[in-house]
Write an enzyme that holds these catalytic residues in place. Structure first.
Site, PDB file in Angstrom:
ATOM      1  N   LYS B 188       0.865  -1.183   0.000  1.00 30.75           N
ATOM      2  CA  LYS B 188       0.000   0.000   0.000  1.00 30.75           C
ATOM      3  C   LYS B 188       0.904   1.237   0.000  1.00 30.75           C
ATOM      4  O   LYS B 188       1.557   1.547   0.984  1.00 30.75           O
ATOM      5  CB  LYS B 188      -0.903   0.020   1.238  1.00 30.75           C
ATOM      6  CG  LYS B 188      -1.907   1.165   1.184  1.00 30.75           C
ATOM      7  CD  LYS B 188      -1.916   1.946   2.473  1.00 30.75           C
ATOM      8  CE  LYS B 188      -2.747   3.199   2.450  1.00 30.75           C
ATOM      9  NZ  LYS B 188      -2.308   4.259   1.548  1.00 30.75           N
ATOM     10  N   GLU B 262       9.572   1.388  11.141  1.00 27.82           N
ATOM     11  CA  GLU B 262      10.523   2.502  11.143  1.00 27.82           C
ATOM     12  C   GLU B 262       9.703   3.760  11.343  1.00 27.82           C
ATOM     13  O   GLU B 262       8.849   4.079  10.530  1.00 27.82           O
ATOM     14  CB  GLU B 262      11.297   2.510   9.818  1.00 27.82           C
ATOM     15  CG  GLU B 262      12.570   3.311   9.904  1.00 27.82           C
ATOM     16  CD  GLU B 262      12.441   4.610   9.176  1.00 27.82           C
ATOM     17  OE1 GLU B 262      12.030   5.586   9.850  1.00 27.82           O
ATOM     18  OE2 GLU B 262      12.738   4.663   7.980  1.00 27.82           O
ATOM     19  N   CYS B 301      13.060  10.727   7.661  1.00 32.05           N
ATOM     20  CA  CYS B 301      12.944  10.333   9.075  1.00 32.05           C
ATOM     21  C   CYS B 301      14.240  10.579   9.817  1.00 32.05           C
ATOM     22  O   CYS B 301      14.236  10.778  11.025  1.00 32.05           O
ATOM     23  CB  CYS B 301      12.553   8.866   9.172  1.00 32.05           C
ATOM     24  SG  CYS B 301      10.892   8.595   8.568  1.00 32.05           S
ATOM     25  N   GLU B 402       9.301  15.990  15.545  1.00 34.75           N
ATOM     26  CA  GLU B 402       9.743  15.908  14.160  1.00 34.75           C
ATOM     27  C   GLU B 402       8.827  16.757  13.288  1.00 34.75           C
ATOM     28  O   GLU B 402       7.619  16.542  13.239  1.00 34.75           O
ATOM     29  CB  GLU B 402       9.725  14.450  13.683  1.00 34.75           C
ATOM     30  CG  GLU B 402      10.300  14.300  12.300  1.00 34.75           C
ATOM     31  CD  GLU B 402      10.533  12.856  11.894  1.00 34.75           C
ATOM     32  OE1 GLU B 402      10.021  11.951  12.576  1.00 34.75           O
ATOM     33  OE2 GLU B 402      11.218  12.646  10.878  1.00 34.75           O
TER      34      GLU B 402
END
Lengths: 127, 506
Positions: B188, B262, B301, B402
């Site tokens: 996906k 992750e 990331c 973040e």
């Protein structure tokens, strides 16, 4: 729901009129309250994720930080501390919801805004 | 050089008005008969229509994957490796086409996709083709007549959920080990970047046996959840934010299947005073090392989004860095001179702008950027944001959360102990950078920082063969290394007695 989550620090979340309309529509569509969990990190981090009530398994490290029209809003306790125990405003914006979050209506997703630190959100002020 | 936009005459990329799901080796319309418009982040104009699939389409993809998994899993490692090498060759042969499609779908500058995303994607397939050939089963001689054989077997059908920041490279990171180990996959893609992987399927779809790789696009709340909760997957892999990561673990717990995750970071990039001891190539490299927070417009990331600069050199070093940041060229992502393209979506720039505002309200000092740049013409409505630097301290929200944009939070430190304390004062532990001419110090720091990858005198390199993954809440598992094969394999133990004697118990 864990004991810690039940205790929590409710009352840190308010909602805009648009968010409350979206919540009302979702509750009607799902036949009961939805729940919010504040995310963090990576692509859709810092978005509040919206699920059917009970969908997300809360743990002992999760805080209940607010209740909006019967829908609970949760946040990881460490994240809550790291972000300076913020006061949050739930709102909706255009865009696709992140992760597996329910949309806030067609083409809309939920967002959280932080109330101005000058008022009460800075860590320094909380100390 | 400037590439023509996809779909226009002279572009290396064709665009169909509408795409379908790739299931069982064929293009299949979604059962919902619904489509969503996929926007180009550089122009905010439509590229094409993409399926808005439902749970039934995930079932069709799982049907196809289950039909394909046994034959693929039983194929020799030589056969599987040959297919992966063909996939790598095809990616290389279509490098420009895929690089341009990726830039147009995501907004990242084509100089990055040409030099990094696409060649690295090909290389990951080659790496895992080689790794699976070299993998050996293990035999333990328990005693003279009792032998334990350990065979690697595929898990079967796996679900893989890909993020929007490196749509093709992250797909390669996940697909290469899964397919090498003999699994079939249902992927996906992320909702903001559904298209480039379909262009990849046009290139490599015929090379894989039908059903081994299936791609279904649609909303996460419907098809992402349908995939992650399915009792027909043997493992799920996800890259994204923490709440969905936990939800995926929760669903996996219900089905007792493994996960790899992750989940983001807030990576420190630490510059000791000795980087400025000489005005040489190394200092120049360190300056670029700080500016790498703007790589892929900060949508990484491992974005080195917290710079920690030793106070003795702060003014001089940051002066050089800010000069380099001001020289970043923004604009058409398909122009090879462009260094920074637009953010992936409108909601990302809204979020970034709100974080800059939060930072300023918290008392951070704006050193550069902070606004949407005025880029005119065709790109006037694109989702551009200036490379931004905020100076403050590590307790500020912009140092802890973040932002996933080109926003650097910079602070100073006195000594090594303070640098380490600030570096580890974060919930995340994905990446970190350490810069110093003293390799004893870089080693000490590297071992003491709680992060899965510590770049030492470099940053943002992602070679196959170096393990990548998170400490703390940044995830579980290590990608881009042969150890990922274990995450996509079962261990079959045959415990064989070669003795004719009974145990003597009954």
């Amino acid at each position: 729901m864990s004991e810690k989550a039940e205790r929590g620090t409710p009352g840190r979340v308010t909602a805009t009129r648009a968010a409350r309309r979206a919540i009302a529509a979702l509750c009607a569509a799902h036949g009961g309250p939805v729940m919010f969990v504040q995310s963090g990190g990576c692509c859709d981090g810092s978005d509040p994720m919206c699920f059917e009530g009970g969908e997300f398994a809360l743990g002992g490290g999760d805080l209940l930080v607010g209740v909006v029209d019967g829908c609970t809003f949760h946040m990881d306790a460490d994240q809550y501390q790291a972000l300076g125990r913020p006061f949050l405003v739930l709102d909706v914006e255009e865009g696709t919801p992140g992760g597996f979050s329910l949309a806030a209506g067609d083409g809309l997703h939920f967002v959280t805004r932080v109330e101005a630190p000058g008022n009460r959100t800075s860590r320094g002020a909380d100390r | 050089m400037k590439y023509e936009s996809p779909g226009r005459p002279g572009s290396p990329v064709d665009v169909a008005p509408r795409y379908e799901n790739f299931i069982g080796g064929k293009w299949q319309a979604p059962t919902t008969d619904q489509y969503a418009v996929n926007l180009c982040p550089a122009t905010a104009k439509p590229i094409c229509e993409i399926p808005r699939s439902g749970a039934a389409d995930i079932e069709l993809a799982l049907d196809a994957a289950h039909a394909a998994k046994d034959k693929w899993g039983e194929a020799s490692t030589a056969e599987r490796a040959a297919v992966l090498n063909k996939v790598a060759d095809a990616i290389d042969a279509h490098r420009e086409e895929l690089a341009v499609a990726e830039s147009w779908d995501n907004g990242k500058p084509v100089r990055e996709t040409l030099a990094a995303d696409i060649p690295l994607a090909a290389d990951h397939f080659r790496y895992f083709a080689a790794a699976i050939r070299a993998e050996e089963s293990e035999i333990t001689e328990i005693d003279k007549n009792l032998i334990a054989y350990h065979f690697h077997e595929p898990l079967g059908v796996v679900g893989q959920i890909i993020p929007f920041n490196f749509p093709l490279l992250m797909a390669a990171w996940k697909l290469a080990p899964a397919l090498a180990a003999g699994n079939a996959s249902v992927i996906k893609p992320a909702s903001p970047t559904p298209w480039s992987i379909l262009k990849l399927m046009e290139v490599v779809g015929d090379l894989l046996p039908a059903g081994v790789l299936n791609v279904v696009n649609g909303p996460g709340a419907e098809i992402g959840k349908a995939l992650a909760t399915s009792r027909r997957i043997a493992k799920v892999a996800f890259t994204g934010e923490t709440v969905t990561g936990r939800l995926i673990m929760q669903y996996a717990a219900e089905n007792i299947i493994p996960v790899t995750l992750e989940l983001g970071g807030k990576s420190p990039n630490i510059f000791f005073a000795d980087v400025a001891a000489h005005d040489d190539d190394f200092l120049d490299k360190a300056v670029e090392g700080l500016v790498l927070y703007a790589f892929n417009k900060g949508e990484v990331c491992t974005c080195p989004s917290r710079a920690l600069v030793q106070e003795d050199i702060y003014e001089e070093f940051m002066g050089r860095c800010l000069e380099r940041i001001r020289a970043i060229k923004q604009g058409d992502p398909l122009d090879t001179d462009t260094m920074m393209g637009p953010q992936v979506s409108r909601q990302q720039i809204d979020k970034i702008a709100s974080y800059v505002e939060i930072g300023l309200k918290e008392g951070a000092e704006l050193l550069v950027g902070g606004h949407r740049p005025g880029i005119g013409g065709e790109f006037a409505d694109g989702y551009f944001f200036e490379p931004t630097v905020l100076k403050g301290h590590n307790r500020m929200r912009v140092f802890q959360e973040e932002i996933f944009g080109p926003v650097l939070a910079v602070t100073t430190f006195k000594d090594e102990a303070e640098a380490l304390e600030i570096a580890n004062d974060t919930l995340y532990g994905l990446g970190a950078g350490v810069w110093s001419r003293d390799t004893s110090r870089t080693y000490r720091m590297g071992r003491a920082i709680k992060a899965g990858r510590v770049w030492t005198n470099c940053y943002h390199q992602y070679p196959a063969g170096a393990a990548f993954g998170g400490y703390k809440i940044s995830g579980i598992g290590r990608e881009t290394h042969k150890m990922m094969l274990e995450h996509y394999s079962q261990t079959k133990n045959l415990l064989v007695s070669y003795s004719d004697k009974p145990l003597g118990l009954f």
